[in-house]
Design a protein around this motif. Structure first.
Motif, short mmCIF file in Angstrom:
data_model
loop_
_atom_site.label_atom_id
_atom_site.label_comp_id
_atom_site.label_asym_id
_atom_site.label_seq_id
_atom_site.Cartn_x
_atom_site.Cartn_y
_atom_site.Cartn_z
N LEU A 71 14.82 13.60 6.49
CA LEU A 71 14.97 13.06 7.72
C LEU A 71 16.75 13.35 8.29
O LEU A 71 17.62 13.39 7.40
CB LEU A 71 15.16 11.51 7.54
CG LEU A 71 13.63 10.99 7.27
CD1 LEU A 71 13.72 9.44 6.90
CD2 LEU A 71 12.61 11.20 8.40
N SER A 72 16.66 13.36 9.67
CA SER A 72 18.13 13.55 10.06
C SER A 72 18.85 12.44 10.19
O SER A 72 18.07 11.24 10.35
CB SER A 72 18.10 14.59 11.32
OG SER A 72 17.18 13.86 12.17
N LYS A 73 20.09 12.55 10.30
CA LYS A 73 21.17 11.18 10.40
C LYS A 73 20.44 10.69 11.87
O LYS A 73 20.21 11.22 12.78
CB LYS A 73 22.36 11.56 10.57
CG LYS A 73 22.98 11.71 9.15
CD LYS A 73 24.48 12.20 9.17
CE LYS A 73 24.88 12.40 7.75
NZ LYS A 73 26.21 12.08 7.53
N GLY A 74 20.55 9.20 11.75
CA GLY A 74 20.00 8.63 12.73
C GLY A 74 18.61 8.19 12.99
O GLY A 74 17.88 7.52 13.78
N SER A 75 17.73 8.89 11.97
CA SER A 75 16.28 8.52 11.78
C SER A 75 16.22 7.32 11.14
O SER A 75 17.12 6.64 10.32
CB SER A 75 15.99 9.45 11.21
OG SER A 75 15.79 10.73 11.64
#
Length: 184
Positions: free
Chosen positions: A116-120
């Motif tokens: 997952l990318s940051k902010g997910s």
């Protein structure tokens, strides 16, 4: 938009009715069920008003509103009586501009996250504990258990209203809350 999250009903007609009552009361747009809907499982005691037949009838009345994933206590037989899909181990969606990975928690978990990318946001059930935190830019969220909470927590559910994720007990008390920001 407003999203209502519940997990680990485990066949409790009593708590299914409470979930649906709170869902309607909050005028949420979707009801997202994080697995373990009908069966209590061999490790759990029977929840209050255990009646899987009543639970599936109650949930089927909301079939057009439900997004659901499979829990470790859910089976193909359960899918035969439910009128909405619930056999996927996970689903993804974008809610209020935040990428959500939605699962039960027995395959993917806080200790075994998907990429997952940051902010997910990673939202799951399974552990029967209310969780709302940010770990290295990933939101880790769990509404707790509707019918069989652990560690002296109350029975609970969660609501995502715009960018605020709040976990409530069935008396309406906020247990945990976190603001979700897409640019962390």
């Amino acid at each position: 938009m407003k999203y209502f999250f519940a997990s680990d009903i485990h066949g409790s007609a009593f708590y299914t009715k409470k979930i649906l009552e709170k869902y309607k009361e909050n005028a949420a747009d979707k009801l997202i069920l994080l697995g373990d809907l009908l069966y209590h499982g061999p490790r759990n005691d029977l929840p209050k008003d255990y009646s899987p037949k009543e639970v599936f009838a109650l949930l089927n009345a909301f079939k057009d509103d439900i997004i659901a994933v499979r829990g470790n206590c859910d089976s193909e037989v359960d899918q035969m009586v439910l009128e909405f899909p619930m056999q996927s181990d996970y689903c993804v969606g974008i809610f209020n501009d935040i990428y959500f990975f939605i699962t039960h928690g027995h395959i993917y978990s806080e200790d075994g996250l998907p990429k997952l990318s940051k902010g997910s946001a990673f939202i799951y059930g399974h552990v029967h504990l209310p969780i709302a935190k940010n770990v290295d830019g990933i939101y880790i969220l769990n509404p707790g258990s509707a019918s069989l909470p652990k560690e002296n927590n109350p029975n609970s559910y969660a609501i995502l209203d715009n960018d605020i994720f709040s976990i409530y007990d069935f008396d309406g008390n906020v247990l945990k809350e976190i603001k979700l920001e897409k640019n962390i």
